[in-house]
Motif scaffolding. Structure first.
Motif, PDB file in Angstrom:
ATOM      1  N   PHE A 206       0.846  -1.188   0.000  1.00  0.00           N
ATOM      2  CA  PHE A 206       0.000   0.000   0.000  1.00  0.00           C
ATOM      3  C   PHE A 206       0.888   1.246   0.000  1.00  0.00           C
ATOM      4  O   PHE A 206       1.692   1.436   0.918  1.00  0.00           O
ATOM      5  CB  PHE A 206      -0.930  -0.017   1.208  1.00  0.00           C
ATOM      6  CG  PHE A 206      -1.893  -1.165   1.194  1.00  0.00           C
ATOM      7  CD1 PHE A 206      -3.037  -1.123   0.422  1.00  0.00           C
ATOM      8  CD2 PHE A 206      -1.624  -2.306   1.934  1.00  0.00           C
ATOM      9  CE1 PHE A 206      -3.920  -2.186   0.390  1.00  0.00           C
ATOM     10  CE2 PHE A 206      -2.499  -3.386   1.914  1.00  0.00           C
ATOM     11  CZ  PHE A 206      -3.644  -3.326   1.130  1.00  0.00           C
ATOM     12  N   PRO A 207       0.772   2.085  -1.037  1.00  0.00           N
ATOM     13  CA  PRO A 207       1.705   3.213  -1.181  1.00  0.00           C
ATOM     14  C   PRO A 207       1.479   4.319  -0.158  1.00  0.00           C
ATOM     15  O   PRO A 207       0.364   4.534   0.325  1.00  0.00           O
ATOM     16  CB  PRO A 207       1.404   3.725  -2.594  1.00  0.00           C
ATOM     17  CG  PRO A 207      -0.013   3.327  -2.849  1.00  0.00           C
ATOM     18  CD  PRO A 207      -0.214   2.025  -2.121  1.00  0.00           C
ATOM     19  N   ILE A 208       2.565   4.975   0.160  1.00  0.00           N
ATOM     20  CA  ILE A 208       2.531   6.182   0.995  1.00  0.00           C
ATOM     21  C   ILE A 208       3.077   7.328   0.142  1.00  0.00           C
ATOM     22  O   ILE A 208       4.177   7.219  -0.411  1.00  0.00           O
ATOM     23  CB  ILE A 208       3.391   6.021   2.266  1.00  0.00           C
ATOM     24  CG1 ILE A 208       2.838   4.916   3.153  1.00  0.00           C
ATOM     25  CG2 ILE A 208       3.460   7.334   3.035  1.00  0.00           C
ATOM     26  CD1 ILE A 208       3.710   4.611   4.364  1.00  0.00           C
ATOM     27  N   PHE A 209       2.329   8.400   0.019  1.00  0.00           N
ATOM     28  CA  PHE A 209       2.736   9.536  -0.806  1.00  0.00           C
ATOM     29  C   PHE A 209       3.198  10.676   0.094  1.00  0.00           C
ATOM     30  O   PHE A 209       2.449  11.118   0.975  1.00  0.00           O
ATOM     31  CB  PHE A 209       1.579  10.005  -1.687  1.00  0.00           C
ATOM     32  CG  PHE A 209       1.088   8.955  -2.652  1.00  0.00           C
ATOM     33  CD1 PHE A 209       1.744   8.717  -3.850  1.00  0.00           C
ATOM     34  CD2 PHE A 209      -0.034   8.193  -2.352  1.00  0.00           C
ATOM     35  CE1 PHE A 209       1.298   7.748  -4.728  1.00  0.00           C
ATOM     36  CE2 PHE A 209      -0.496   7.222  -3.228  1.00  0.00           C
ATOM     37  CZ  PHE A 209       0.176   6.993  -4.416  1.00  0.00           C
ATOM     38  N   THR A 210       4.429  11.128  -0.138  1.00  0.00           N
ATOM     39  CA  THR A 210       4.959  12.253   0.632  1.00  0.00           C
ATOM     40  C   THR A 210       5.674  13.218  -0.313  1.00  0.00           C
ATOM     41  O   THR A 210       6.187  12.805  -1.375  1.00  0.00           O
ATOM     42  CB  THR A 210       5.959  11.795   1.716  1.00  0.00           C
ATOM     43  OG1 THR A 210       7.119  11.225   1.081  1.00  0.00           O
ATOM     44  CG2 THR A 210       5.326  10.762   2.639  1.00  0.00           C
ATOM     45  N   PRO A 262       2.562   0.083  -8.593  1.00  0.00           N
ATOM     46  CA  PRO A 262       2.037  -0.312  -7.284  1.00  0.00           C
ATOM     47  C   PRO A 262       2.606  -1.628  -6.755  1.00  0.00           C
ATOM     48  O   PRO A 262       2.465  -1.923  -5.562  1.00  0.00           O
ATOM     49  CB  PRO A 262       0.523  -0.439  -7.541  1.00  0.00           C
ATOM     50  CG  PRO A 262       0.261   0.475  -8.692  1.00  0.00           C
ATOM     51  CD  PRO A 262       1.476   0.348  -9.560  1.00  0.00           C
ATOM     52  N   PHE A 263       3.230  -2.403  -7.620  1.00  0.00           N
ATOM     53  CA  PHE A 263       3.825  -3.667  -7.204  1.00  0.00           C
ATOM     54  C   PHE A 263       5.329  -3.542  -6.927  1.00  0.00           C
ATOM     55  O   PHE A 263       6.024  -4.537  -6.746  1.00  0.00           O
ATOM     56  CB  PHE A 263       3.584  -4.730  -8.279  1.00  0.00           C
ATOM     57  CG  PHE A 263       2.136  -4.942  -8.591  1.00  0.00           C
ATOM     58  CD1 PHE A 263       1.348  -5.751  -7.781  1.00  0.00           C
ATOM     59  CD2 PHE A 263       1.547  -4.315  -9.683  1.00  0.00           C
ATOM     60  CE1 PHE A 263       0.002  -5.936  -8.054  1.00  0.00           C
ATOM     61  CE2 PHE A 263       0.198  -4.497  -9.971  1.00  0.00           C
ATOM     62  CZ  PHE A 263      -0.583  -5.309  -9.156  1.00  0.00           C
ATOM     63  N   GLY A 264       5.831  -2.285  -6.910  1.00  0.00           N
ATOM     64  CA  GLY A 264       7.241  -2.061  -6.608  1.00  0.00           C
ATOM     65  C   GLY A 264       8.149  -2.170  -7.813  1.00  0.00           C
ATOM     66  O   GLY A 264       9.364  -2.341  -7.642  1.00  0.00           O
TER      67      GLY A 264
END
Length: 395
Positions: A206-210, A262-264
């Motif tokens: 699950f991605p984290i956007f910063t 999304p899968f890296g």
């Protein structure tokens, strides 16, 4: 369409896929590991990155009828390998990969973005690329000092391949790596092979956007992918007299990159090295049939993707430092080429030098990595010298 398939195109497609994959899979794994990926997450990222370039390598040539070779972003993976792990680990890295893919997509839809990247002075772009590659290229020397018995056979094989044919250097090194791995991993009682499997156990990330990840990772990753892969890839096709409509190609590779991020998976992009192999006469006398070489390479990539779990497991058995040493060897030609191109303008040496040094330093300022600051400082110095030289000329 199938009537265009020739034996030279088939052979060159197989060769290009083997060379392209063997020369860079270690770099992708090193990049994912540096971002905090577990073995399962790294295998998942490798699987989808391979599938992504396989799909594009079939799709683009079939649509355009040109040998539009596609690869994963090798300099991008090298940048990740040399970067400091983000606070949010792999989840934050995935968010950065998604945003990078969005930038590539936008470049396909908004031509001005592509022109903006192309307007970056080539010495600065090459200084950035050299700085990104430098740290990983130190890995063979560092490993030679810590595990000489394991690294030396790989170095010798690489050198033998290099003296025979430049494209054979990394395949030779990978074969030597496998031999070293076979003899260095002890098999007691329940042999380590018991845990090997072809397909990875796919895990959701699950991605984290910063903002920090966007500036420190997404933007530099986008720049090295565009400057180090897409632009040279287009140039190779144009040098071989193939008509290239850049925007649709960027849109397609960008959309596939967005689907696999999304899968890296690292982004996919136009390839320069394998494109040079498949766009020349070695892929067939008739230029109109050479697109089949790229399609064949795409089919091979798609098949190889299903060995991602096995390849990651084997790489995980390697002693510490050996896999990054292999990755560093693969990047040597790119490092030499980018350093040479960075200092071609004798009147503009400081800007690319500062870009290179800051990007290679690994420094972090205001939680933003050195690659971003290297480009910023390089552009500022470049423009200052341009204005100074104009004043001197006009006075």
């Amino acid at each position: 369409m199938t009537k265009d398939l020739t034996l030279p195109a088939l052979y060159m497609g197989l060769l290009a896929a083997f060379v392209g994959y063997s020369a860079s899979f270690a770099i992708v794994l090193a990049g994912l590991s540096a971002m905090g990926a577990t073995d399962t997450q790294a295998a998942t990222g490798l699987f989808f990155a391979t599938i992504g370039m396989g799909i594009c390598s079939i799709w683009l040539p079939a649509v355009t009828r040109i040998p539009a070779a596609v690869a994963w972003s090798t300099p991008g993976a090298a940048f990740l390998a040399a970067s400091v792990m983000l606070p949010g680990g792999m989840a934050e890295a995935v968010g950065a990969l998604i945003l990078c893919a969005v930038l590539i997509c936008l470049t396909g839809f908004i031509p001005v973005l592509g022109r903006a990247v192309a307007s970056i002075p080539k010495p600065i772009a090459n200084g950035l690329l050299a700085g990104v590659l430098f740290k990983l290229c130190l890995a063979p020397a560092l490993a030679l000092g810590t595990i000489p018995a394991l690294v030396l056979p790989v170095l010798v094989a690489w050198l033998i391949g290099l003296t025979w044919n430049r494209l054979a250097a990394m395949p030779f090194a990978v074969v030597a790596f496998l031999v070293v791995l076979f003899f260095s991993v002890t098999t007691t009682d329940g042999a380590p092979n018991d845990g090997l499997q072809w397909l990875p156990q796919f895990t959701a990330i699950f991605p984290i956007f910063t903002l920090q990840a966007f500036i420190s990772v997404s933007i530099p990753l986008y720049l090295v992918t565009m400057a180090g892969q897409n632009i040279p890839g287009f140039a190779v096709l144009e040098l071989n007299n193939y008509p290239v409509d850049r925007q649709p190609l960027l849109r397609k590779t960008g959309l596939v990159s967005l689907a696999i991020a999304p899968f890296g998976a690292v982004p996919v992009n136009m390839s320069a090295i394998t494109a040079a192999m498949m766009a020349g006469e070695d892929a067939g006398h008739d230029p109109k049939t050479r697109y089949w070489a790229a399609i064949v390479s795409g089919i091979v990539y798609t098949l190889i993707a299903f060995a991602a779990g096995l390849i990651t497991s084997l790489a995980g058995l390697a002693p510490a430092g050996l896999i990054t040493a292999v990755a560093g060897l693969a990047l040597m030609p790119a490092l030499v080429s980018s350093i040479s191109a960075a200092f071609v303008d004798k009147d503009q040496l400081e800007a690319p030098a500062l870009t290179f040094l800051i990007a290679a330093s690994g420094m972090v300022l205001f939680e933003v990595g050195g690659a971003f600051w290297g480009v910023l400082v390089g552009l500022a110095v470049w423009q200052a010298k341009v204005r100074f030289n104009r004043k001197v000329t006009n006075s």
